[in-house]
Design a protein around this motif. Structure first.
Motif, PDB file in Angstrom:
ATOM      1  N   PHE A  52       0.823  -1.212   0.000  1.00 52.46           N
ATOM      2  CA  PHE A  52       0.000   0.000   0.000  1.00 52.46           C
ATOM      3  C   PHE A  52       0.858   1.263   0.000  1.00 52.46           C
ATOM      4  O   PHE A  52       0.565   2.216  -0.707  1.00 52.46           O
ATOM      5  CB  PHE A  52      -0.956  -0.015   1.195  1.00 52.46           C
ATOM      6  CG  PHE A  52      -2.024   1.028   1.094  1.00 52.46           C
ATOM      7  CD1 PHE A  52      -3.097   0.852   0.246  1.00 52.46           C
ATOM      8  CD2 PHE A  52      -1.944   2.186   1.829  1.00 52.46           C
ATOM      9  CE1 PHE A  52      -4.087   1.816   0.128  1.00 52.46           C
ATOM     10  CE2 PHE A  52      -2.921   3.160   1.734  1.00 52.46           C
ATOM     11  CZ  PHE A  52      -3.993   2.980   0.884  1.00 52.46           C
ATOM     12  N   PRO A  57      -2.805  -1.005  -4.976  1.00 54.84           N
ATOM     13  CA  PRO A  57      -4.038  -1.417  -4.311  1.00 54.84           C
ATOM     14  C   PRO A  57      -3.888  -2.835  -3.760  1.00 54.84           C
ATOM     15  O   PRO A  57      -3.218  -3.677  -4.363  1.00 54.84           O
ATOM     16  CB  PRO A  57      -5.093  -1.385  -5.417  1.00 54.84           C
ATOM     17  CG  PRO A  57      -4.519  -0.488  -6.465  1.00 54.84           C
ATOM     18  CD  PRO A  57      -3.028  -0.668  -6.383  1.00 54.84           C
ATOM     19  N   VAL A  74      -7.518  -5.060  10.298  1.00 49.66           N
ATOM     20  CA  VAL A  74      -8.420  -4.014   9.804  1.00 49.66           C
ATOM     21  C   VAL A  74      -8.071  -2.684  10.463  1.00 49.66           C
ATOM     22  O   VAL A  74      -8.050  -1.644   9.801  1.00 49.66           O
ATOM     23  CB  VAL A  74      -9.895  -4.396  10.024  1.00 49.66           C
ATOM     24  CG1 VAL A  74     -10.822  -3.214   9.754  1.00 49.66           C
ATOM     25  CG2 VAL A  74     -10.277  -5.568   9.127  1.00 49.66           C
ATOM     26  N   ALA A  77      -4.957  -1.481   8.762  1.00 58.04           N
ATOM     27  CA  ALA A  77      -5.285  -0.990   7.427  1.00 58.04           C
ATOM     28  C   ALA A  77      -5.985   0.366   7.503  1.00 58.04           C
ATOM     29  O   ALA A  77      -5.748   1.236   6.667  1.00 58.04           O
ATOM     30  CB  ALA A  77      -6.161  -2.007   6.693  1.00 58.04           C
ATOM     31  N   SER A  78      -6.812   0.548   8.509  1.00 57.45           N
ATOM     32  CA  SER A  78      -7.486   1.837   8.679  1.00 57.45           C
ATOM     33  C   SER A  78      -6.474   2.945   8.935  1.00 57.45           C
ATOM     34  O   SER A  78      -6.616   4.061   8.422  1.00 57.45           O
ATOM     35  CB  SER A  78      -8.485   1.766   9.837  1.00 57.45           C
ATOM     36  OG  SER A  78      -9.506   0.847   9.544  1.00 57.45           O
ATOM     37  N   ILE A  81      -4.765   3.731   5.519  1.00 57.16           N
ATOM     38  CA  ILE A  81      -5.549   4.528   4.576  1.00 57.16           C
ATOM     39  C   ILE A  81      -5.761   5.948   5.087  1.00 57.16           C
ATOM     40  O   ILE A  81      -5.833   6.878   4.300  1.00 57.16           O
ATOM     41  CB  ILE A  81      -6.879   3.839   4.187  1.00 57.16           C
ATOM     42  CG1 ILE A  81      -7.785   3.608   5.378  1.00 57.16           C
ATOM     43  CG2 ILE A  81      -6.621   2.534   3.485  1.00 57.16           C
ATOM     44  CD1 ILE A  81      -8.989   4.471   5.337  1.00 57.16           C
ATOM     45  N   GLY A  86      -5.887   7.176   1.566  1.00 55.43           N
ATOM     46  CA  GLY A  86      -6.468   6.194   0.664  1.00 55.43           C
ATOM     47  C   GLY A  86      -7.902   5.879   1.034  1.00 55.43           C
ATOM     48  O   GLY A  86      -8.576   6.670   1.702  1.00 55.43           O
ATOM     49  N   ILE A  88     -10.809   2.401   1.917  1.00 59.61           N
ATOM     50  CA  ILE A  88     -11.009   0.985   2.218  1.00 59.61           C
ATOM     51  C   ILE A  88     -12.463   0.659   1.948  1.00 59.61           C
ATOM     52  O   ILE A  88     -13.356   1.456   2.232  1.00 59.61           O
ATOM     53  CB  ILE A  88     -10.611   0.651   3.680  1.00 59.61           C
ATOM     54  CG1 ILE A  88     -10.678  -0.858   3.945  1.00 59.61           C
ATOM     55  CG2 ILE A  88     -11.465   1.427   4.668  1.00 59.61           C
ATOM     56  CD1 ILE A  88     -10.054  -1.278   5.267  1.00 59.61           C
ATOM     57  N   GLU A  89     -12.681  -0.492   1.344  1.00 63.20           N
ATOM     58  CA  GLU A  89     -14.039  -0.913   1.032  1.00 63.20           C
ATOM     59  C   GLU A  89     -14.157  -2.416   1.225  1.00 63.20           C
ATOM     60  O   GLU A  89     -13.286  -3.183   0.793  1.00 63.20           O
ATOM     61  CB  GLU A  89     -14.380  -0.554  -0.414  1.00 63.20           C
ATOM     62  CG  GLU A  89     -15.810  -0.856  -0.758  1.00 63.20           C
ATOM     63  CD  GLU A  89     -16.229  -0.221  -2.064  1.00 63.20           C
ATOM     64  OE1 GLU A  89     -17.101  -0.812  -2.734  1.00 63.20           O
ATOM     65  OE2 GLU A  89     -15.721   0.847  -2.424  1.00 63.20           O
ATOM     66  N   PHE A  96     -11.371  -7.158   1.956  1.00 64.54           N
ATOM     67  CA  PHE A  96     -11.361  -5.707   1.845  1.00 64.54           C
ATOM     68  C   PHE A  96     -10.430  -5.272   0.728  1.00 64.54           C
ATOM     69  O   PHE A  96      -9.418  -5.910   0.470  1.00 64.54           O
ATOM     70  CB  PHE A  96     -10.876  -5.076   3.160  1.00 64.54           C
ATOM     71  CG  PHE A  96     -11.763  -5.381   4.331  1.00 64.54           C
ATOM     72  CD1 PHE A  96     -12.781  -4.509   4.683  1.00 64.54           C
ATOM     73  CD2 PHE A  96     -11.586  -6.538   5.072  1.00 64.54           C
ATOM     74  CE1 PHE A  96     -13.602  -4.782   5.760  1.00 64.54           C
ATOM     75  CE2 PHE A  96     -12.402  -6.831   6.150  1.00 64.54           C
ATOM     76  CZ  PHE A  96     -13.415  -5.947   6.493  1.00 64.54           C
ATOM     77  N   LEU A  98      -8.060  -2.130  -0.292  1.00 65.36           N
ATOM     78  CA  LEU A  98      -7.395  -0.898   0.115  1.00 65.36           C
ATOM     79  C   LEU A  98      -6.967  -0.195  -1.161  1.00 65.36           C
ATOM     80  O   LEU A  98      -6.220  -0.753  -1.958  1.00 65.36           O
ATOM     81  CB  LEU A  98      -6.167  -1.191   0.976  1.00 65.36           C
ATOM     82  CG  LEU A  98      -6.373  -2.065   2.203  1.00 65.36           C
ATOM     83  CD1 LEU A  98      -5.057  -2.260   2.936  1.00 65.36           C
ATOM     84  CD2 LEU A  98      -7.402  -1.464   3.115  1.00 65.36           C
ATOM     85  N   SER A  99      -7.448   1.011  -1.365  1.00 66.03           N
ATOM     86  CA  SER A  99      -7.118   1.744  -2.585  1.00 66.03           C
ATOM     87  C   SER A  99      -6.324   2.994  -2.238  1.00 66.03           C
ATOM     88  O   SER A  99      -6.736   3.778  -1.391  1.00 66.03           O
ATOM     89  CB  SER A  99      -8.381   2.095  -3.363  1.00 66.03           C
ATOM     90  OG  SER A  99      -9.299   2.774  -2.537  1.00 66.03           O
TER      91      SER A  99
END
Length: 122
Positions: A52, A57, A74, A77-78, A81, A86, A88-89, A96, A98-99
């Motif tokens: 990331f 992605p 998670v 990752a939060s 982002i 970034g 997260i979806e 999930f 991560l973009s």
């Protein structure tokens, strides 16, 4: 400069062309590759962060993790982002996306078809 960084566990799927790691290739642009990571423990979060941070992605599949480790990843990752601006979806249960900043996610369900007869197979 070519990086010698490699995923350390066989259950992680690296983005690699065999010779060079993504990001150092001539002409490579972020957004053309996606990393898929299926961590087995929280220690695998480092690989997610490295992908990331490099603008790649990441699809995280947390299906193999205990509930506590899945929540920790998670949370990790939060933080990624948030700090790197970034997104997260959730794409499925315990999966999930991560973009990185600048990546546009499009909802194909709301796109009008340009060929109205495509699904009409009469």
């Amino acid at each position: 400069m070519v990086s010698s960084r490699r995923a350390t566990a066989p259950h992680l799927v690296p983005v690699d062309d065999g010779e060079r790691w993504y990001g150092e290739e001539l002409g490579a642009q972020p957004g053309y590759r996606i990393a898929t990571v299926r961590p087995q423990s929280f220690t695998d979060a480092k690989v997610i962060g490295e992908f990331f941070r490099d603008g790649i992605p990441v699809i995280m599949n947390l299906a193999d993790l205990e509930e506590a480790d899945a929540k920790r990843i998670v949370d990790f990752a939060s933080g990624l982002i948030f700090s790197l601006r970034g997104g997260i979806e959730r794409v499925a249960s315990r999966v999930f996306l991560l973009s990185p900043q600048g990546t546009e996610l499009m909802d194909g369900a709301h796109s009008p078809s340009t060929d109205p007869g495509f699904f009409n197979q009469d």
